[in-house]
Scaffold this active site. Sequence first.
Site, PDB file in Angstrom:
ATOM      1  CB  CYS A  97      12.241  49.562  20.187  1.00  0.00           C
ATOM      2  SG  CYS A  97      12.261  49.033  18.472  1.00  0.00           S
ATOM      3  CG  HIS A 224      15.181  46.062  21.703  1.00  0.00           C
ATOM      4  ND1 HIS A 224      13.975  46.052  22.359  1.00  0.00           N
ATOM      5  CD2 HIS A 224      14.885  46.239  20.393  1.00  0.00           C
ATOM      6  CE1 HIS A 224      12.989  46.194  21.498  1.00  0.00           C
ATOM      7  NE2 HIS A 224      13.518  46.307  20.284  1.00  0.00           N
ATOM      8  CD  GLU A 226      15.305  45.467  25.783  1.00  0.00           C
ATOM      9  OE1 GLU A 226      15.864  46.585  25.739  1.00  0.00           O
ATOM     10  OE2 GLU A 226      14.355  45.145  25.036  1.00  0.00           O
TER      11      GLU A 226
END
Length: 304
Positions: A97, A224, A226
């Site tokens: 990001c 993102h 993750e």
Amino acid sequence: MVGKYTGLSDSYLSVLKALLHASVACRRKLVVEWVAAGDLEDVTAKEAPDVYKNAWDLLKGSDGVLVPGGFGDRGVQGKILAAKYARENKVPFLGICLGMQIAVIEFARSALGLHDANSTEFDPETSHPCVIFMPEGSKTHMGGTMRLGSRRTYFKVPNCKSAKLYSNASFVDERHRHRYEVNPNMVPQFENAGLSFVGRDETGQRMEIIELPSHPYFVGTQFHPEFKSRPGKPSALFLGLIAAASGQLDAVLQNYGHENKLLPNGISNGKPSVKTYQNGNAIKSSNGSLNGVYSNGNGNGVHH
Ligand SMILES: NC(=O)CC[C@H](N)C(=O)O
């Protein structure tokens, strides 16, 4: 991990978990060095030379560099310096990001020679706005204008590392949380200079994944990754980072995506690869090493 540390936020914890999932899959011990981005900046060299030296020593001692997401301009210059260091020294890099946006700014400044290139988030007056406020957003209604949630990214370059890591999928759905984006008008300039925009949204105008094909592993994502990483099912691009940082990326790219979501055939020593682990805690792997997460310093791993 080069970020802005005022305590561990949820987003850093997700990133940490994702690094751990990937490290277990690669059967490597994860050691996270926390580098406060501002400590890498020239101003710190003047005000606190020891802090500056320590930050650069940590960065230079790392096998991989991750710049996570963030808001606000504190530490941005330090993040840019970290991306520059990783790019120039061929150190594996993942920018998430804001981490991707600063990598684009760095490339504009260094490779295109646009010294004042910036995001309009940090310099609204820049003459080279390479990251801009999304046109559909409204600056006067900040709360409601964030591009949030799951969105689709289409791979535009079939043989790129990211597509391979995502098992050669034609698209992926990942989670988003941003207001700014790469300026699509500057994309041809970037691509001419060697920065590849390998993943885009359905319009082709919004840049979702960058890669430097000439670098061992230099990847940035507007989304993102993750948030979708799970124990036993590491996020593809985190796996790429850890594999690159531990000298296993070629083997992963050759084998990944065939049957197993984890590393096939125990790349490091020929024994079966670790398939699952519980609760994100450290486990003993088949080669006897401890696959845990280790941070330097005080209890929570954060250096102030
Ligand atoms: N989550 C993030 O990293 C956000 C990046 C940047 N501040 C934006 O709004 O686009």
